[in-house]
Write a protein that holds these residues in place. Structure first.
Motif, PDB file in Angstrom:
ATOM      1  N   LYS A  15      -4.899 -61.181  28.705  1.00 39.65           N
ATOM      2  CA  LYS A  15      -3.583 -61.444  29.302  1.00 39.65           C
ATOM      3  C   LYS A  15      -2.492 -61.378  28.236  1.00 39.65           C
ATOM      4  O   LYS A  15      -1.406 -60.850  28.485  1.00 39.65           O
ATOM      5  CB  LYS A  15      -3.566 -62.813  29.991  1.00 39.65           C
ATOM      6  N   GLY A  16      -2.772 -61.916  27.074  1.00 41.93           N
ATOM      7  CA  GLY A  16      -1.783 -61.886  25.979  1.00 41.93           C
ATOM      8  C   GLY A  16      -1.480 -60.457  25.552  1.00 41.93           C
ATOM      9  O   GLY A  16      -0.319 -60.094  25.356  1.00 41.93           O
ATOM     10  N   ALA A  19       0.662 -58.873  28.173  1.00 40.58           N
ATOM     11  CA  ALA A  19       2.049 -59.343  28.098  1.00 40.58           C
ATOM     12  C   ALA A  19       2.781 -58.668  26.947  1.00 40.58           C
ATOM     13  O   ALA A  19       3.944 -58.251  27.088  1.00 40.58           O
ATOM     14  CB  ALA A  19       2.078 -60.868  27.931  1.00 40.58           C
ATOM     15  N   TYR A  78      11.522 -65.027  24.086  1.00 35.35           N
ATOM     16  CA  TYR A  78      11.341 -66.407  23.638  1.00 35.35           C
ATOM     17  C   TYR A  78      11.700 -67.393  24.753  1.00 35.35           C
ATOM     18  O   TYR A  78      10.985 -68.365  24.988  1.00 35.35           O
ATOM     19  CB  TYR A  78      12.201 -66.665  22.401  1.00 35.35           C
ATOM     20  N   SER A  80      11.556 -66.963  27.882  1.00 33.62           N
ATOM     21  CA  SER A  80      10.761 -66.830  29.106  1.00 33.62           C
ATOM     22  C   SER A  80       9.731 -67.944  29.249  1.00 33.62           C
ATOM     23  O   SER A  80       9.256 -68.203  30.348  1.00 33.62           O
ATOM     24  CB  SER A  80      10.058 -65.469  29.147  1.00 33.62           C
ATOM     25  N   GLY A  81       9.365 -68.590  28.162  1.00 25.12           N
ATOM     26  CA  GLY A  81       8.446 -69.718  28.225  1.00 25.12           C
ATOM     27  C   GLY A  81       7.073 -69.369  28.764  1.00 25.12           C
ATOM     28  O   GLY A  81       6.412 -70.213  29.359  1.00 25.12           O
ATOM     29  N   GLY A  82       6.623 -68.132  28.580  1.00 25.27           N
ATOM     30  CA  GLY A  82       5.282 -67.748  29.002  1.00 25.27           C
ATOM     31  C   GLY A  82       5.165 -67.315  30.447  1.00 25.27           C
ATOM     32  O   GLY A  82       4.079 -67.022  30.917  1.00 25.27           O
ATOM     33  N   ARG A  83       6.260 -67.282  31.172  1.00 22.65           N
ATOM     34  CA  ARG A  83       6.231 -66.826  32.567  1.00 22.65           C
ATOM     35  C   ARG A  83       6.493 -65.321  32.563  1.00 22.65           C
ATOM     36  O   ARG A  83       7.636 -64.883  32.494  1.00 22.65           O
ATOM     37  CB  ARG A  83       7.283 -67.578  33.379  1.00 22.65           C
ATOM     38  N   LEU A  84       5.434 -64.537  32.649  1.00 24.81           N
ATOM     39  CA  LEU A  84       5.509 -63.099  32.400  1.00 24.81           C
ATOM     40  C   LEU A  84       6.443 -62.372  33.359  1.00 24.81           C
ATOM     41  O   LEU A  84       7.356 -61.675  32.925  1.00 24.81           O
ATOM     42  CB  LEU A  84       4.112 -62.472  32.422  1.00 24.81           C
TER      43      LEU A  84
END
Length: 149
Positions: A15-16, A19, A78, A80-84
């Motif tokens: 997933k990383g 992204a 930055y 986005s806080g991990g919300r793809l």
């Protein structure tokens, strides 16, 4: 000695990587749009002026435009806080806003200071007005980037 990974390590890694690829693709598209925005707001064909004319002023304006867009892209990722999905959309929107803001600032400074960009594209040496216009693009990119955060 055996290495032990958590059972979801592979999934997280995949997933990383996905992204990273998605953000890179959006960032590359925005950098290209930013380059072409600079091209549209400068007289002549920017790629030709840089490649064949080897004009330092044209290269500086292109580089500063790309750096300004890169700042906006990086801050959007930055923020986005991990919300793809949301992050990709926000990066695209904020990147486009940054590009428009840069070009408006570029045109305003150009008009206010009466900078002859056509002369810059023909000049054989680095001109102070090219540095000023380039700094304007980076600064507006930075302002937009901080506003995103």
């Amino acid at each position: 000695m055996a290495l032990a990974f958590s059972h979801d390590f592979g999934t997280a890694l995949g997933k990383g990587a996905g992204a990273i690829a998605a953000y890179t693709a959006v960032g590359l598209v925005l950098l290209l749009i930013g380059f072409f925005a600079v091209d549209v707001t400068t007289p002549g064909r920017l790629t030709s002026i840089i490649r064949h004319g080897r004009n330092t002023n044209a290269a500086l304006l292109a580089v500063c435009g790309i750096v300004g867009v890169g700042l906006v892209v990086a801050s959007s990722i930055y923020a986005s806080g991990g919300r793809l999905s949301e992050g990709l959309i926000a990066t695209l929107v904020w990147g486009l806003v940054g590009i428009v803001a840069q070009q408006i600032g570029f045109l305003i400074i150009r008009v206010l200071l009466r900078v002859d960009v056509a002369a810059l594209m023909a000049a054989e040496s680095l001109e102070p007005s090219a540095v000023l216009l380039g700094a304007t693009q980076i600064t507006i990119g930075l302002i937009t980037a901080v506003a995103v955060i």
